[in-house]
Design a protein around this motif. Structure first.
Motif, PDB file in Angstrom:
ATOM      1  N   ARG A  11      11.604 -50.294 -25.107  1.00 41.69           N
ATOM      2  CA  ARG A  11      11.271 -49.475 -26.276  1.00 41.69           C
ATOM      3  C   ARG A  11      10.272 -48.379 -25.906  1.00 41.69           C
ATOM      4  NH1 ARG A  11       9.731 -53.281 -28.989  1.00 41.69           N
ATOM      5  NH2 ARG A  11       7.475 -53.124 -28.729  1.00 41.69           N
ATOM      6  N   GLU A  12       9.248 -48.736 -25.161  1.00 41.77           N
ATOM      7  CA  GLU A  12       8.212 -47.774 -24.803  1.00 41.77           C
ATOM      8  C   GLU A  12       8.653 -46.833 -23.678  1.00 41.77           C
ATOM      9  OE1 GLU A  12       4.854 -50.155 -23.810  1.00 41.77           O
ATOM     10  OE2 GLU A  12       4.433 -50.749 -25.891  1.00 41.77           O
ATOM     11  N   GLY A  13       9.711 -47.200 -22.965  1.00 36.32           N
ATOM     12  CA  GLY A  13      10.139 -46.395 -21.826  1.00 36.32           C
ATOM     13  C   GLY A  13      11.366 -45.540 -22.078  1.00 36.32           C
ATOM     14  N   ARG A  14      11.715 -45.300 -23.330  1.00 35.61           N
ATOM     15  CA  ARG A  14      12.936 -44.547 -23.624  1.00 35.61           C
ATOM     16  C   ARG A  14      12.902 -43.132 -23.035  1.00 35.61           C
ATOM     17  NH1 ARG A  14      13.610 -46.357 -30.007  1.00 35.61           N
ATOM     18  NH2 ARG A  14      14.211 -48.549 -29.583  1.00 35.61           N
ATOM     19  N   ARG A  15      11.800 -42.441 -23.240  1.00 34.98           N
ATOM     20  CA  ARG A  15      11.715 -41.073 -22.716  1.00 34.98           C
ATOM     21  C   ARG A  15      11.752 -41.076 -21.189  1.00 34.98           C
ATOM     22  NH1 ARG A  15       7.289 -37.236 -25.344  1.00 34.98           N
ATOM     23  NH2 ARG A  15       8.678 -37.759 -27.096  1.00 34.98           N
ATOM     24  N   ARG A  16      11.044 -42.005 -20.600  1.00 33.06           N
ATOM     25  CA  ARG A  16      11.035 -42.122 -19.140  1.00 33.06           C
ATOM     26  C   ARG A  16      12.432 -42.427 -18.612  1.00 33.06           C
ATOM     27  NH1 ARG A  16       8.695 -47.595 -17.751  1.00 33.06           N
ATOM     28  NH2 ARG A  16      10.778 -48.063 -18.561  1.00 33.06           N
ATOM     29  N   ASP A  17      13.123 -43.359 -19.247  1.00 35.73           N
ATOM     30  CA  ASP A  17      14.462 -43.749 -18.802  1.00 35.73           C
ATOM     31  C   ASP A  17      15.464 -42.632 -19.001  1.00 35.73           C
ATOM     32  OD1 ASP A  17      13.316 -46.149 -18.207  1.00 35.73           O
ATOM     33  OD2 ASP A  17      14.231 -47.270 -19.857  1.00 35.73           O
ATOM     34  N   ALA A  18      15.305 -41.854 -20.095  1.00 34.84           N
ATOM     35  CA  ALA A  18      16.195 -40.725 -20.335  1.00 34.84           C
ATOM     36  C   ALA A  18      16.047 -39.691 -19.224  1.00 34.84           C
ATOM     37  CB  ALA A  18      15.898 -40.106 -21.697  1.00 34.84           C
ATOM     38  N   ALA A  19      14.814 -39.449 -18.787  1.00 37.18           N
ATOM     39  CA  ALA A  19      14.572 -38.493 -17.709  1.00 37.18           C
ATOM     40  C   ALA A  19      15.131 -39.001 -16.379  1.00 37.18           C
ATOM     41  CB  ALA A  19      13.078 -38.210 -17.589  1.00 37.18           C
ATOM     42  N   SER A  73       8.610 -59.100 -23.321  1.00 38.31           N
ATOM     43  CA  SER A  73       8.083 -58.044 -22.460  1.00 38.31           C
ATOM     44  C   SER A  73       9.158 -57.028 -22.106  1.00 38.31           C
ATOM     45  CB  SER A  73       7.482 -58.641 -21.189  1.00 38.31           C
ATOM     46  OG  SER A  73       8.471 -59.309 -20.419  1.00 38.31           O
ATOM     47  N   LEU A  74      10.399 -57.472 -21.909  1.00 30.69           N
ATOM     48  CA  LEU A  74      11.467 -56.537 -21.601  1.00 30.69           C
ATOM     49  C   LEU A  74      11.782 -55.652 -22.800  1.00 30.69           C
ATOM     50  CD1 LEU A  74      13.566 -55.341 -19.772  1.00 30.69           C
ATOM     51  CD2 LEU A  74      15.085 -57.263 -20.258  1.00 30.69           C
ATOM     52  N   SER A  75      11.803 -56.253 -23.984  1.00 35.38           N
ATOM     53  CA  SER A  75      12.042 -55.469 -25.200  1.00 35.38           C
ATOM     54  C   SER A  75      10.983 -54.389 -25.352  1.00 35.38           C
ATOM     55  CB  SER A  75      12.059 -56.397 -26.417  1.00 35.38           C
ATOM     56  OG  SER A  75      12.305 -55.661 -27.598  1.00 35.38           O
ATOM     57  N   ARG A  76       9.741 -54.739 -25.098  1.00 34.97           N
ATOM     58  CA  ARG A  76       8.655 -53.767 -25.210  1.00 34.97           C
ATOM     59  C   ARG A  76       8.771 -52.684 -24.138  1.00 34.97           C
ATOM     60  NH1 ARG A  76       5.040 -57.102 -24.509  1.00 34.97           N
ATOM     61  NH2 ARG A  76       4.651 -56.732 -22.296  1.00 34.97           N
TER      62      ARG A  76
END
Length: 353
Positions: free
Chosen positions: A233-241, A227-230
């Motif tokens: 991976r799916e939150g890259r754009r969110r985390d970058a912001a 679940s953390l890997s997913r």
């Protein structure tokens, strides 16, 4: 395993101090600013982490000294040393029996727990303070927890830097870092969950007494490696912001309630919060001794100052025979009720008698 000899060299306000404590109570008394807490901080550095003050290493070196410091201890037939050199005041050096090693290895030899006045607001502070407190409790039960945390944080920092770079990151390198975060993050979550469960069960089974019983729950992010890997991976754009990872064990929180009142700790009075914290630390120390067969060293800074005589006596009685307990206070009379033999020192202006 108690500290049988402690040597401080250019540490805080102690130029050259030597203590030979006994295996039970170690009482340090003196005026405010004399250097009592500095001694406790030195002992706390014999375990992984940044010590009970979480201060930069360069601040620990004595003003007017060489620029570095040393803390050395004898534990039975084991010699442990840590400190810095003037050429690299922020680089911590650790030696066990003369051989250089990583600070995380210290957890294999010594378990150190502490309670300081700065922790009185633990339930009112942000989640970060409670996570650090939880990780100290977890480390005492799972020495490998420090290694997992160090690896996780290193991978997270690298991922944050990649996401913050204007150049699009290499997807394979990003995936590799996220795989590392998932692996170590799941281990962190598992160790924390196990520690909280063990301590919660112990506290709930205790009878009501002078020290309040705490109910514990792990909140915030919970999950496994997949679940953390997913999420990463799916939150890259969110985390970058956001400039940081918004999923993982670094987003967890320890929720504490007063079992006797069925009330969240942050809504309790100051006195109730202190009683909750003290009861929690005592129960954890007993849990550690039972689980790993080695009593932790307890560092209790100014713990007796705000307790009435009845509660002080009850505290000392509960601590008696449970390993080495270091306590500080301004007045020797605060410790008159300490049972049995105790090593007592007077601290004044960096000198120890």
């Amino acid at each position: 395993m108690p500290v049988t000899r402690l040597v401080l060299t250019d540490f805080r306000n102690h130029r050259d101090a030597v203590l030979t404590p006994g295996s039970g109570f170690v009482v340090l008394t003196g005026e405010n600013g004399a250097g009592k807490t500095n001694i406790l901080e030195a002992v706390s550095l014999l375990a992984p982490g940044r010590g009970l003050r979480r201060a930069p290493l360069s601040e620990m070196a004595r003003q007017g000294g060489t620029g570095g410091f040393g803390v050395a201890a004898t534990l039975g037939d084991v010699e442990i040393g840590t400190g810095t050199q003037s050429a690299a005041p922020e680089r911590r050096l650790v030696r066990v029996n003369g051989a250089a090693t990583a600070a995380t290895v210290l957890a294999e030899w010594l378990t150190v727990l502490w309670l300081t006045p700065a922790m009185d607001r633990l339930f009112m502070e942000g989640p970060g303070e409670r996570r650090r407190f939880l990780d100290r409790l977890t480390l005492a039960l799972a020495p490998g927890h420090a290694h997992e945390s160090t690896r996780y944080e290193a991978a997270m920092r690298q991922r944050n830097r990649l996401l913050a770079d204007e150049t699009p990151p290499d997807p394979s390198w990003l995936a590799a870092l996220e795989a590392r975060m998932a692996e170590h993050g799941a281990a962190i979550q598992h160790a924390r969950d196990a520690a909280v469960t063990l301590l919660r069960d112990r506290l709930e089974a205790e009878p009501d007494g002078i020290f309040a019983r705490a109910g514990l729950t792990l909140e915030g992010w919970t999950g496994d490696a997949d679940s953390l890997s997913r999420d990463l991976r799916e939150g890259r754009r969110r985390d970058a912001a956001a400039g940081r990872a918004l999923a993982g064990p670094h987003r967890a929180d320890l929720a504490v309630t007063h079992l006797g009142k069925a009330q969240p700790a942050h809504l309790c009075s100051t006195g109730e919060q202190k009683a909750l914290l003290l009861g929690l630390v005592l129960a954890h120390a007993e849990l550690v001794a039972d689980r790993i067969g080695r009593a932790p060293i307890l560092l209790l800074d100014e713990v007796a100052a705000h307790l009435d005589p009845t509660r002080r006596a009850a505290l000392f009685e509960r601590l008696a025979g449970r390993g080495q307990v270091w306590m500080t206070g301004t007045e020797p009379a605060l410790f008159d009720a300490v049972p049995g033999a105790a090593t007592r020192h007077i601290v004044a202006n960096g000198m120890i008698e």
